[in-house]
Design a protein around this motif. Structure first.
Motif, PDB file in Angstrom:
ATOM      1  N   ARG A   2      16.925  43.781  18.545  1.00 31.95           N
ATOM      2  CA  ARG A   2      17.420  45.139  18.252  1.00 31.95           C
ATOM      3  C   ARG A   2      17.632  45.258  16.752  1.00 31.95           C
ATOM      4  O   ARG A   2      18.193  44.375  16.124  1.00 31.95           O
ATOM      5  N   ASP A   3      17.177  46.355  16.189  1.00 36.73           N
ATOM      6  CA  ASP A   3      17.190  46.474  14.732  1.00 36.73           C
ATOM      7  C   ASP A   3      18.524  47.058  14.244  1.00 36.73           C
ATOM      8  O   ASP A   3      19.238  47.711  14.994  1.00 36.73           O
ATOM      9  N   PHE A   4      18.800  46.809  12.974  1.00 37.03           N
ATOM     10  CA  PHE A   4      20.031  47.261  12.329  1.00 37.03           C
ATOM     11  C   PHE A   4      21.277  46.778  13.074  1.00 37.03           C
ATOM     12  O   PHE A   4      22.231  47.511  13.287  1.00 37.03           O
ATOM     13  N   THR A   5      21.180  45.514  13.482  1.00 37.37           N
ATOM     14  CA  THR A   5      22.302  44.791  14.072  1.00 37.37           C
ATOM     15  C   THR A   5      22.582  43.615  13.129  1.00 37.37           C
ATOM     16  O   THR A   5      21.790  43.340  12.220  1.00 37.37           O
ATOM     17  N   LEU A   6      23.666  42.900  13.389  1.00 35.98           N
ATOM     18  CA  LEU A   6      23.964  41.734  12.555  1.00 35.98           C
ATOM     19  C   LEU A   6      22.891  40.659  12.734  1.00 35.98           C
ATOM     20  O   LEU A   6      22.580  39.930  11.797  1.00 35.98           O
ATOM     21  N   THR A   7      22.314  40.579  13.932  1.00 33.38           N
ATOM     22  CA  THR A   7      21.239  39.604  14.174  1.00 33.38           C
ATOM     23  C   THR A   7      20.045  39.898  13.260  1.00 33.38           C
ATOM     24  O   THR A   7      19.495  38.993  12.613  1.00 33.38           O
ATOM     25  N   ALA A   8      19.669  41.167  13.201  1.00 33.12           N
ATOM     26  CA  ALA A   8      18.546  41.553  12.344  1.00 33.12           C
ATOM     27  C   ALA A   8      18.895  41.298  10.875  1.00 33.12           C
ATOM     28  O   ALA A   8      18.057  40.857  10.087  1.00 33.12           O
ATOM     29  N   TYR A   9      20.143  41.557  10.533  1.00 29.35           N
ATOM     30  CA  TYR A   9      20.589  41.365   9.148  1.00 29.35           C
ATOM     31  C   TYR A   9      20.522  39.885   8.750  1.00 29.35           C
ATOM     32  O   TYR A   9      20.016  39.539   7.675  1.00 29.35           O
ATOM     33  N   HIS A  10      21.009  39.025   9.641  1.00 32.99           N
ATOM     34  CA  HIS A  10      20.930  37.582   9.362  1.00 32.99           C
ATOM     35  C   HIS A  10      19.468  37.135   9.205  1.00 32.99           C
ATOM     36  O   HIS A  10      19.151  36.337   8.329  1.00 32.99           O
ATOM     37  N   ALA A  11      18.604  37.646  10.068  1.00 29.00           N
ATOM     38  CA  ALA A  11      17.186  37.258  10.003  1.00 29.00           C
ATOM     39  C   ALA A  11      16.581  37.683   8.660  1.00 29.00           C
ATOM     40  O   ALA A  11      15.792  36.947   8.058  1.00 29.00           O
ATOM     41  N   LEU A  12      16.969  38.850   8.191  1.00 29.63           N
ATOM     42  CA  LEU A  12      16.469  39.334   6.893  1.00 29.63           C
ATOM     43  C   LEU A  12      16.946  38.421   5.760  1.00 29.63           C
ATOM     44  O   LEU A  12      16.151  38.008   4.906  1.00 29.63           O
ATOM     45  N   ASP A  14      17.897  35.336   6.033  1.00 28.69           N
ATOM     46  CA  ASP A  14      17.198  34.044   6.211  1.00 28.69           C
ATOM     47  C   ASP A  14      15.846  34.074   5.510  1.00 28.69           C
ATOM     48  O   ASP A  14      15.480  33.137   4.789  1.00 28.69           O
ATOM     49  N   SER A  15      15.091  35.146   5.742  1.00 33.99           N
ATOM     50  CA  SER A  15      13.729  35.193   5.197  1.00 33.99           C
ATOM     51  C   SER A  15      13.762  35.288   3.670  1.00 33.99           C
ATOM     52  O   SER A  15      12.943  34.679   2.991  1.00 33.99           O
ATOM     53  N   LEU A  16      14.718  36.048   3.127  1.00 30.52           N
ATOM     54  CA  LEU A  16      14.813  36.172   1.659  1.00 30.52           C
ATOM     55  C   LEU A  16      15.244  34.851   1.031  1.00 30.52           C
ATOM     56  O   LEU A  16      14.733  34.453  -0.021  1.00 30.52           O
ATOM     57  N   GLN A  17      16.163  34.171   1.690  1.00 33.21           N
ATOM     58  CA  GLN A  17      16.620  32.881   1.142  1.00 33.21           C
ATOM     59  C   GLN A  17      15.509  31.832   1.245  1.00 33.21           C
ATOM     60  O   GLN A  17      15.318  31.044   0.333  1.00 33.21           O
ATOM     61  N   ALA A  18      14.750  31.875   2.357  1.00 26.71           N
ATOM     62  CA  ALA A  18      13.635  30.933   2.515  1.00 26.71           C
ATOM     63  C   ALA A  18      12.564  31.182   1.449  1.00 26.71           C
ATOM     64  O   ALA A  18      11.879  30.259   1.014  1.00 26.71           O
ATOM     65  N   ALA A  19      12.430  32.434   1.024  1.00 26.03           N
ATOM     66  CA  ALA A  19      11.418  32.783   0.012  1.00 26.03           C
ATOM     67  C   ALA A  19      11.932  32.538  -1.411  1.00 26.03           C
ATOM     68  O   ALA A  19      11.265  32.909  -2.381  1.00 26.03           O
ATOM     69  N   LYS A  20      13.109  31.913  -1.509  1.00 25.58           N
ATOM     70  CA  LYS A  20      13.646  31.439  -2.797  1.00 25.58           C
ATOM     71  C   LYS A  20      13.913  32.554  -3.809  1.00 25.58           C
ATOM     72  O   LYS A  20      13.655  32.403  -5.004  1.00 25.58           O
ATOM     73  N   TYR A  21      14.385  33.660  -3.307  1.00 23.56           N
ATOM     74  CA  TYR A  21      14.829  34.707  -4.231  1.00 23.56           C
ATOM     75  C   TYR A  21      16.200  34.354  -4.763  1.00 23.56           C
ATOM     76  O   TYR A  21      16.995  33.686  -4.090  1.00 23.56           O
ATOM     77  N   GLN A  22      16.471  34.860  -5.970  1.00 21.31           N
ATOM     78  CA  GLN A  22      17.822  34.797  -6.504  1.00 21.31           C
ATOM     79  C   GLN A  22      18.515  36.101  -6.103  1.00 21.31           C
ATOM     80  O   GLN A  22      17.871  37.149  -6.056  1.00 21.31           O
ATOM     81  N   TYR A 205       6.495  40.616   6.156  1.00 21.52           N
ATOM     82  CA  TYR A 205       5.862  40.749   4.847  1.00 21.52           C
ATOM     83  C   TYR A 205       6.424  39.724   3.866  1.00 21.52           C
ATOM     84  O   TYR A 205       5.682  39.143   3.068  1.00 21.52           O
ATOM     85  N   ILE A 206       7.725  39.505   3.921  1.00 23.95           N
ATOM     86  CA  ILE A 206       8.350  38.486   3.060  1.00 23.95           C
ATOM     87  C   ILE A 206       7.729  37.124   3.388  1.00 23.95           C
ATOM     88  O   ILE A 206       7.388  36.342   2.495  1.00 23.95           O
ATOM     89  N   GLY A 207       7.567  36.856   4.686  1.00 26.20           N
ATOM     90  CA  GLY A 207       7.007  35.584   5.147  1.00 26.20           C
ATOM     91  C   GLY A 207       5.591  35.353   4.632  1.00 26.20           C
ATOM     92  O   GLY A 207       5.168  34.220   4.421  1.00 26.20           O
ATOM     93  N   LYS A 208       4.848  36.433   4.421  1.00 27.70           N
ATOM     94  CA  LYS A 208       3.471  36.311   3.929  1.00 27.70           C
ATOM     95  C   LYS A 208       3.410  36.073   2.422  1.00 27.70           C
ATOM     96  O   LYS A 208       2.334  35.844   1.861  1.00 27.70           O
ATOM     97  N   GLY A 209       4.566  36.199   1.762  1.00 29.77           N
ATOM     98  CA  GLY A 209       4.609  35.908   0.332  1.00 29.77           C
ATOM     99  C   GLY A 209       4.172  37.057  -0.563  1.00 29.77           C
ATOM    100  O   GLY A 209       3.971  36.886  -1.764  1.00 29.77           O
ATOM    101  N   ASN A 210       4.004  38.236   0.019  1.00 31.66           N
ATOM    102  CA  ASN A 210       3.507  39.377  -0.776  1.00 31.66           C
ATOM    103  C   ASN A 210       4.598  40.334  -1.230  1.00 31.66           C
ATOM    104  O   ASN A 210       4.322  41.315  -1.917  1.00 31.66           O
TER     105      ASN A 210
END
Ligand SMILES: [Zn+2]
Length: 221
Positions: A2-12, A14-22, A205-210
């Motif tokens: 379900r979107d715009f839930t805390l679960t979706a927020y954590h997943a987002l 996660d993906s940004l941190q995995a992609a090594k953003y500051q 899209y974050i996962g694809k590196g683009n």
């Protein structure tokens, strides 16, 4: 998911941190922009406790965001503001003084000054961001046609001080990531030609590196 839930927020996150953003606050970005940076901006329109929850989640992950508070009781809360400040997040003023002053910029700037002082009793404030009520006939940014916020020790307002050719902007208006297309005020010119609807679309899209190198997310928690 379900979107715009805390679960979706954590997943987002996660993906940004995995992609090594500051992760930078808006003022931190203005002073020293990182090459790959995420700004998590929160317009605390109401439901201030939701914003507190977001702040805690970020803090537990060791990341920071920026929180813009209004003067109305649904938003302004000394305890909440102090708690968010103490976690190292940036506090800013979500101003709507043209609305308060019925469109009179001279009255509006006096109110702006007073409200900024009130917020500065709780936290250092160096950035501001306009509140855009879709029902209002005034554009709160118009006060700056007559005055300069830099005179008040303000170093940035996203709508004026971000180059949206370089910083990709995503807002959750209407609980979707492409709702800006129908929003009256929360709009910036699109220079990236990217459009996302759901959080899983963004994560993919974050996962694809683009995904762009510099991004401001705007949340209305
Ligand atoms: Zn707002």
């Amino acid at each position: 998911m379900r979107d715009f839930t805390l679960t979706a927020y954590h997943a987002l996150l996660d993906s940004l941190q995995a992609a090594k953003y500051q992760f930078q606050t808006f003022s931190g970005f203005l002073k020293n922009p990182a090459v790959r940076t995420i700004m998590l901006r929160h317009d605390v329109d109401d439901r201030k406790l939701h914003s507190l929850e977001f702040a805690k989640i970020q803090h537990a992950r060791g990341i920071v965001g920026t929180y813009y508070f209004r003067m109305v009781p649904e938003s302004f809360d000394e305890g909440v503001i102090r708690e968010i400040r103490d976690m190292g997040h940036e506090i800013g003023y979500h101003y709507e003084d043209m609305d308060f002053a019925n469109g009179d910029p001279h009255q509006a700037v006096k109110l702006f000054e007073k409200h900024l002082d009130r917020l500065r009793k709780l936290a250092p404030v160096t950035t501001i961001c306009m509140h855009g009520s879709p029902r209002s006939k005034y554009d709160n940014k118009d006060v700056w046609k007559h005055y300069d916020y830099r005179q008040y020790g303000i170093i940035g307002e996203p709508y004026f001080d971000i180059d949206f050719k370089k910083v990709f902007y995503l807002t959750d208006t209407g609980r979707m990531w492409d709702g800006h297309k129908v929003s009256v005020r929360d709009k910036v010119e699109d220079h990236f030609g990217l459009s996302f609807h759901s959080t899983p679309d963004v994560i993919d899209y974050i996962g694809k590196g683009n995904f762009p190198g510099k991004v401001m997310f705007n949340f209305h928690p």
